[in-house]
Design a protein around this motif. Structure first.
Motif, PDB file in Angstrom:
ATOM      1  N   SER A  32      -4.921 -54.346  70.673  1.00 59.04           N
ATOM      2  CA  SER A  32      -4.606 -55.465  71.318  1.00 59.04           C
ATOM      3  C   SER A  32      -3.154 -55.231  72.069  1.00 59.04           C
ATOM      4  CB  SER A  32      -4.677 -56.748  70.601  1.00 59.04           C
ATOM      5  OG  SER A  32      -6.196 -56.833  70.189  1.00 59.04           O
ATOM      6  N   PHE A  34      -0.350 -56.557  75.704  1.00 64.24           N
ATOM      7  CA  PHE A  34      -0.219 -56.752  76.928  1.00 64.24           C
ATOM      8  C   PHE A  34      -1.067 -58.172  77.441  1.00 64.24           C
ATOM      9  CE2 PHE A  34       0.870 -52.512  76.529  1.00 64.24           C
ATOM     10  CZ  PHE A  34       2.123 -52.653  77.120  1.00 64.24           C
ATOM     11  N   GLY A  35      -1.165 -58.992  76.674  1.00 62.25           N
ATOM     12  CA  GLY A  35      -2.139 -60.063  76.811  1.00 62.25           C
ATOM     13  C   GLY A  35      -3.536 -59.769  76.636  1.00 62.25           C
ATOM     14  N   LEU A  36      -3.961 -58.762  76.314  1.00 59.53           N
ATOM     15  CA  LEU A  36      -5.419 -58.661  75.912  1.00 59.53           C
ATOM     16  C   LEU A  36      -5.494 -58.417  74.464  1.00 59.53           C
ATOM     17  CD1 LEU A  36      -6.413 -55.827  78.655  1.00 59.53           C
ATOM     18  CD2 LEU A  36      -6.373 -58.429  78.876  1.00 59.53           C
ATOM     19  N   SER A  55      -8.631 -62.689  77.485  1.00 56.08           N
ATOM     20  CA  SER A  55      -7.244 -62.894  78.129  1.00 56.08           C
ATOM     21  C   SER A  55      -7.103 -64.430  78.326  1.00 56.08           C
ATOM     22  CB  SER A  55      -7.135 -62.047  79.346  1.00 56.08           C
ATOM     23  OG  SER A  55      -6.239 -62.497  80.219  1.00 56.08           O
ATOM     24  N   GLU A  57      -5.976 -65.146  81.268  1.00 58.16           N
ATOM     25  CA  GLU A  57      -5.985 -65.093  82.840  1.00 58.16           C
ATOM     26  C   GLU A  57      -7.118 -65.339  83.192  1.00 58.16           C
ATOM     27  OE1 GLU A  57      -3.426 -65.238  84.413  1.00 58.16           O
ATOM     28  OE2 GLU A  57      -1.943 -65.027  83.020  1.00 58.16           O
ATOM     29  N   THR A 142      -4.408 -60.848  88.377  1.00 57.25           N
ATOM     30  CA  THR A 142      -3.456 -60.639  87.363  1.00 57.25           C
ATOM     31  C   THR A 142      -4.086 -60.102  86.205  1.00 57.25           C
ATOM     32  OG1 THR A 142      -1.998 -62.881  88.104  1.00 57.25           O
ATOM     33  CG2 THR A 142      -1.920 -61.953  85.627  1.00 57.25           C
ATOM     34  N   PHE A 143      -5.327 -60.260  85.734  1.00 59.37           N
ATOM     35  CA  PHE A 143      -5.890 -59.741  84.612  1.00 59.37           C
ATOM     36  C   PHE A 143      -5.951 -58.338  84.729  1.00 59.37           C
ATOM     37  CE2 PHE A 143     -10.276 -58.371  83.182  1.00 59.37           C
ATOM     38  CZ  PHE A 143      -9.795 -58.203  81.597  1.00 59.37           C
ATOM     39  N   GLU A 146      -1.969 -56.682  85.855  1.00 57.77           N
ATOM     40  CA  GLU A 146      -0.711 -56.779  85.068  1.00 57.77           C
ATOM     41  C   GLU A 146      -0.828 -56.734  83.663  1.00 57.77           C
ATOM     42  OE1 GLU A 146       1.417 -60.355  86.596  1.00 57.77           O
ATOM     43  OE2 GLU A 146       0.880 -59.659  88.750  1.00 57.77           O
ATOM     44  N   GLN A 147      -2.355 -56.746  83.222  1.00 54.17           N
ATOM     45  CA  GLN A 147      -2.782 -56.646  81.762  1.00 54.17           C
ATOM     46  C   GLN A 147      -3.359 -55.503  81.474  1.00 54.17           C
ATOM     47  OE1 GLN A 147      -4.689 -60.421  81.069  1.00 54.17           O
ATOM     48  NE2 GLN A 147      -2.862 -61.358  80.472  1.00 54.17           N
ATOM     49  N   LEU A 148      -4.725 -55.183  82.197  1.00 52.84           N
ATOM     50  CA  LEU A 148      -5.396 -54.083  82.018  1.00 52.84           C
ATOM     51  C   LEU A 148      -4.755 -52.743  82.105  1.00 52.84           C
ATOM     52  CD1 LEU A 148      -8.040 -53.063  81.226  1.00 52.84           C
ATOM     53  CD2 LEU A 148      -8.858 -53.212  83.698  1.00 52.84           C
ATOM     54  N   TRP A 151      -2.322 -51.875  79.477  1.00 54.12           N
ATOM     55  CA  TRP A 151      -2.898 -51.901  78.271  1.00 54.12           C
ATOM     56  C   TRP A 151      -3.676 -50.527  78.291  1.00 54.12           C
ATOM     57  CZ3 TRP A 151      -8.410 -51.529  77.180  1.00 54.12           C
ATOM     58  CH2 TRP A 151      -8.700 -51.316  75.903  1.00 54.12           C
TER      59      TRP A 151
END
Length: 328
Positions: A32, A34-36, A55, A57, A142-143, A146-148, A151
């Motif tokens: 896990s 970066f927000g995931l 997430s 998001e 965003t998901f 900026e996260q995936l 990650w």
């Protein structure tokens, strides 16, 4: 202890020490960050993996299907690969490109390339929704960006820079591929749209989005606002790829479209509009209008269907690989 017994112990110690260094350390271990939050992980086949994440998001479990190069687990810790983010279309899901008509593993599996196929919701439209309503949160842009992406860079041996990333998608995913490259031109060196819905002012595109959200029992004005009644501040204008075509100046671009059937005719109109806009801006791009499909082949008949998208992926893959950076 005789010399043979002594030698066998030495062999065992070498195996115990070196085997994990050579194999286990290179096996993907998704954690896990970066927000995931990783909730599950499974192996589909020797190169194909599914990771389930959550997430804040986007709502619910999200499947990320990952295709690794054939030599990923044996190439060593210093070997890093470029990444293609491959997006599904409407009514689709993460496995479409490998199970539901797509043959991405056959097309890309022998390349020195990591392919990421994320869920984008059947009707998520690869955007941060203006009015998500009860379906909130619906921040797909965003998901994914900026996260995936960070990650993936943290969990796999990627070339973690613009020169190491490409993005492509079909239909709704074609919109996502072009729009993401516009919003984040620093992330991608190549973007490709296959029958992409890349003109939000096209009446047919608006009708499809309006109808699909109604069928999905979500707010029909969710992704881009109220359709058909358009103002300059409307999401249909603000999020329209045509509006922001100039942002693609430092990105390699490929557009593919046929013209058989009502849906594909609308997609051709969208892509032709983008083609003309890019020409007016003097932005170099590759435009393949294959009409009835004969020119691109591989079973494509110019319709809005997987034989054409597989053919487009076959055609664009070497173009992408020519500009994507490797790290040895």
């Amino acid at each position: 202890m005789n010399k043979y017994h002594h030698f066998s112990w030495i062999q065992l110690l070498l195996i115990v020490y070196y085997f994990p260094q050579c194999v286990v350390s290179d096996f993907p271990d998704f954690i896990s960050g970066f927000g995931l939050t990783v909730t599950n992980f499974s192996k589909v086949n020797n190169e194909l993996y599914d990771v389930i994440v959550q997430s804040k998001e986007v709502k619910g479990d999200q499947k990320i299907r990952i295709l690794l190069p054939l030599d990923y687990t044996t190439s060593g810790s210093t070997r890093h690969y470029p990444v293609l983010y491959l997006l599904h279309g409407g009514v689709g899901q993460a496995e479409d490109w490998t199970e539901r008509g797509g043959i991405a593993q056959q097309i890309l599996g022998n390349l020195s390339l990591i392919t990421i196929m994320p869920n984008g919701d059947p009707f998520g439209w690869y955007t941060n929704w203006i009015n998500p309503g009860k379906a909130a949160p619906q921040n797909w842009r965003t998901f994914h960006n900026e996260q995936l992406i960070p990650w993936i860079d943290a969990n796999l041996r990627t070339v973690a820079r613009k020169g190491g990333r490409a993005i492509a998608g079909l239909s709704m995913g074609g919109f996502g591929a072009i729009r993401y490259a516009e919003v984040y031109p620093n992330l991608f060196i190549y973007t490709a749209s296959f029958s992409g819905a890349i003109d939000l002012l096209n009446f047919g595109v608006q009708a499809v989005i309006f109808g699909s959200e109604a069928v999905d029992k979500k707010a029909v004005n969710g992704p881009f606002g109220i359709p058909f009644v358009i103002t300059n501040s409307s999401g249909w204008v603000v999020e329209n790829p045509i509006t922001h075509a100039a942002s693609l100046r430092d990105v390699n671009i490929a557009l593919y479209t046929g013209n058989q059937g009502v849906i594909e005719i609308a997609m051709h109109d969208c892509n032709n509009h983008m083609h003309k806009m890019l020409n007016s801006l003097n932005i170099s791009h590759y435009y393949d209008f294959y009409g009835n499909g004969k020119s691109i082949g591989h079973g494509c008949h110019g319709r809005h269907e997987f034989p054409c998208w597989n053919a487009a992926l076959m055609d664009v893959a070497p173009r992408m690989m020519a500009v994507l950076q490797q790290k040895y």
